[in-house]
Design an enzyme around this catalytic site. Structure first.
Site, PDB file in Angstrom:
ATOM      1  N   ALA A   1       0.836  -1.074  -0.050  1.00 58.83           N
ATOM      2  CA  ALA A   1      -0.022  -0.029  -0.017  1.00 58.83           C
ATOM      3  C   ALA A   1       0.941   1.087   0.092  1.00 58.83           C
ATOM      4  O   ALA A   1       2.073   1.445   0.726  1.00 58.83           O
ATOM      5  CB  ALA A   1      -0.927  -0.038   1.315  1.00 58.83           C
TER       6      ALA A   1
ATOM      7  N   SER B   1      -0.096   9.196   0.995  1.00 60.10           N
ATOM      8  CA  SER B   1       0.611  10.272   0.658  1.00 60.10           C
ATOM      9  C   SER B   1       2.003  10.494   1.594  1.00 60.10           C
ATOM     10  O   SER B   1       2.904  11.146   1.189  1.00 60.10           O
ATOM     11  CB  SER B   1      -0.396  11.588   1.064  1.00 60.10           C
ATOM     12  OG  SER B   1      -0.902  11.611   2.221  1.00 60.10           O
TER      13      SER B   1
ATOM     14  N   ALA C   1       3.438   7.835   3.438  1.00 58.61           N
ATOM     15  CA  ALA C   1       4.366   6.554   3.480  1.00 58.61           C
ATOM     16  C   ALA C   1       3.751   5.504   2.685  1.00 58.61           C
ATOM     17  O   ALA C   1       2.864   5.494   2.198  1.00 58.61           O
ATOM     18  CB  ALA C   1       4.432   6.168   4.984  1.00 58.61           C
ATOM     19  N   GLN C   2       4.612   4.458   2.768  1.00 62.59           N
ATOM     20  CA  GLN C   2       4.006   3.308   2.032  1.00 62.59           C
ATOM     21  C   GLN C   2       4.448   2.051   3.172  1.00 62.59           C
ATOM     22  O   GLN C   2       5.337   2.095   3.901  1.00 62.59           O
ATOM     23  CB  GLN C   2       4.629   3.078   0.617  1.00 62.59           C
ATOM     24  CG  GLN C   2       6.202   2.690   0.684  1.00 62.59           C
ATOM     25  CD  GLN C   2       6.308   2.537  -0.900  1.00 62.59           C
ATOM     26  OE1 GLN C   2       6.033   3.188  -1.776  1.00 62.59           O
ATOM     27  NE2 GLN C   2       7.626   1.900  -1.137  1.00 62.59           N
TER      28      GLN C   2
ATOM     29  N   LYS D   1       6.179   0.266   8.000  1.00 60.80           N
ATOM     30  CA  LYS D   1       5.965   1.590   7.287  1.00 60.80           C
ATOM     31  C   LYS D   1       6.906   2.433   7.135  1.00 60.80           C
ATOM     32  O   LYS D   1       7.645   2.773   7.990  1.00 60.80           O
ATOM     33  CB  LYS D   1       4.705   2.241   8.204  1.00 60.80           C
ATOM     34  CG  LYS D   1       4.079   3.557   7.615  1.00 60.80           C
ATOM     35  CD  LYS D   1       3.013   3.919   8.449  1.00 60.80           C
ATOM     36  CE  LYS D   1       2.022   5.127   7.991  1.00 60.80           C
ATOM     37  NZ  LYS D   1       0.973   5.544   9.137  1.00 60.80           N
TER      38      LYS D   1
ATOM     39  N   ASP E   1      -9.111   8.046  12.271  1.00 65.72           N
ATOM     40  CA  ASP E   1      -8.988   7.533  11.126  1.00 65.72           C
ATOM     41  C   ASP E   1      -9.875   6.152  10.888  1.00 65.72           C
ATOM     42  O   ASP E   1      -9.102   5.331  10.367  1.00 65.72           O
ATOM     43  CB  ASP E   1      -7.719   7.876  10.266  1.00 65.72           C
ATOM     44  CG  ASP E   1      -8.155   7.794   8.976  1.00 65.72           C
ATOM     45  OD1 ASP E   1      -9.152   7.939   8.271  1.00 65.72           O
ATOM     46  OD2 ASP E   1      -7.090   7.597   8.247  1.00 65.72           O
TER      47      ASP E   1
END
Length: 485
Positions: free
Chosen positions: A91, A94, A96-97, A116, A251
């Protein structure tokens, strides 16, 4: 019309689509800005806020070599020395991945982890774009009284603090650890374990979760899960976090929520968290309870007691406005009543009475909208009020009932003391007093010239007892303020 929304238009739906596309093209920090605007319907309007909620925090992944370089720099060792396996990104967002990897335990067994990794250069880009955000906010406040009321510069400052914290993964790890500690005895909710040895400012390593996403209703049913029970557990968990702990996940969209093999809800991604102080927790509990029992006068009174509505307005007029919100929901079946919509309407009404925007309550409202949406997607007949009532009653009984007690309302406000549960109004008045004293300390303590002159006149008349008393009171007040400072 209650207020002029700064960005709201009649064709907000089309505008929202275009704005989302434009923000995506502008880059990661603008995507984050758009997501922040989605939490502020008071600024952009309800329709545009809903459209921006669909703004996908998805970006093209950066390369494996860059990810390895970030990890090596952050943790002081090459990836091969830290992980037994390190896979490609699963994944990319904006900031991090995320990569799936594995580590070797002391006993030689392997454990899967989620790694992450901070996007290279994101801090520099965000700092540059932040200047544009502040320029727009200052201009809007200068040109619009509504912009000043909405405190747009303060909103951007909130965004700046939020994203700055979000880009330090040590703080996200600490948030996960704190929530894990808060919920360790909850049977229906848990948090992934943090791998502190492989966590730094730009890298976060957590236990890998192999659960079923809450967005996959069919898979939950196929696995034998009671989706109605999951919906109820989700809402009750969120309210417990907000009211019991004063610390909630900001979130909780379906992609961040899973059900594990024991039927527990597992949350991930702790970059956006909300905090509520004693005042905000009491406000939430009393407002929800007031609507549940149709005590609109109490709902109105608590707004004044905690200082959210200026006391220049009659409480009777505000009660009438609250009744206009509450009465239409009665007579409907519980599964037709949206608590999130009710809070949205309430915040709209309060703007008519000069209630200033409060970011912590807006994040709470936004989060509740998302949680309620997830719950209703799982169970279309989800009864928000039945799910919420036990949690609200428990908080009311423990904190405002006969065995309740008041905690310190503000850090450093020693001596506010304990109050018996039969006088919750006294708690509210104390909260207002301490908050106003705190505001005074921030501005600095200064005796008004009229006060000094009056003391001088008293001394001149030889009324030394009155003068001495006045000076003692002034000194005590100054000492108190210095202590609180």
């Amino acid at each position: 019309m209650s207020a002029i929304r700064l960005l709201e238009r009649r064709n907000a739906g089309a505008a929202g689509v275009r704005l989302s596309a434009a923000l995506t093209r502008l880059g990661p920090s603008w995507v984050k800005f758009g997501q922040f605007l989605a939490t502020r319907p008071d600024i952009v309007g309800k329709q545009l806020a809903r459209d921006l909620e669909s703004l996908q925090d998805k970006m093209a992944p950066f390369g494996m070599d860059e990810a390895r370089a970030v990890i090596a720099d952050a943790l002081g060792a090459p990836v091969e020395a830290l992980f037994a396996e390190f896979g490609p990104p699963v994944a990319a967002a904006s900031i991090a991945q995320v990569h799936r990897a594995s580590v070797v335990r002391e006993d030689g067994s392997r454990r899967d982890v989620a790694v992450k990794v901070l996007r290279p250069g994101i801090e520099r880009h965000f700092k540059r774009d932040l200047g544009d955000f502040f320029f727009i906010a200052r201009l809007a406040e200068q040109l619009s009284a509504e912009g000043e009321r909405l405190r747009l510069v303060a909103a951007v400052e909130t965004l700046a603090r939020s994203v700055t914290l979000e880009m330090d993964f040590r703080l996200e790890a600490a948030a996960a650890s704190e929530m894990a500690e808060n919920t360790k005895d909850d049977h229906d909710f848990r948090v992934p374990e943090v791998d502190w040895d492989r966590t730094a400012r730009a890298v976060l390593t957590l236990e890998w979760i192999d659960g079923i996403k809450l967005s996959d209703r069919d898979a939950l049913i196929a696995a034998g899960r009671d989706v109605a029970a999951v919906s109820c557990a989700l809402m009750q968990s969120f309210l417990r976090h907000a009211m019991r702990d004063g610390f909630f996940h900001g979130d909780m969209h379906p992609g961040n929520l899973f059900v594990d093999d024991q039927g527990r809800i597992v949350a991930v991604d702790f970059g956006i968290m909300g905090r509520l102080g004693d005042t905000e927790r009491r406000f939430l509990a009393e407002v929800l309870h007031g609507f549940i029992v149709r005590n609109y006068r109490r709902v109105a009174e608590v707004h004044f007691e905690v200082g959210y509505v200026p006391d220049i307005h009659p409480v009777e007029s505000f009660t009438q406005a609250i009744r206009a919100i509450g009465e239409p929901i009665h007579g409907r079946s519980n599964d037709q009543i949206s608590m999130a919509k009710l809070l949205t309407l309430m915040f709209e009404i309060t703007s008519l009475f000069g209630m200033r925007a409060r970011p912590e309550l807006l994040l709470l409202q936004k989060s509740m909208v998302v949680v309620e949406g997830v719950a209703r997607a799982l169970d279309p007949k989800f009864d928000m009020w039945t799910a919420a009532a036990p949690v609200v009653r428990e908080w009311i009984a423990r904190n405002l009932g006969p065995i309740g007690r008041a905690e310190d309302v503000t850090d450093g406000a020693v001596g506010v003391g304990r109050f018996i549960g039969a006088v919750p109004e006294l708690l509210g008045r104390s909260a207002v007093l301490v908050r106003r004293v705190d505001e005074l300390t921030r501005a600095g303590f200064v005796l008004a010239p009229e006060t000094v002159e009056a003391i001088g006149r008293a001394e001149g008349r030889g009324n030394r007892q009155i003068a001495a008393a006045a000076w003692i009171i002034a000194a005590l007040l100054a000492a108190l303020l210095v202590k609180l400072w």
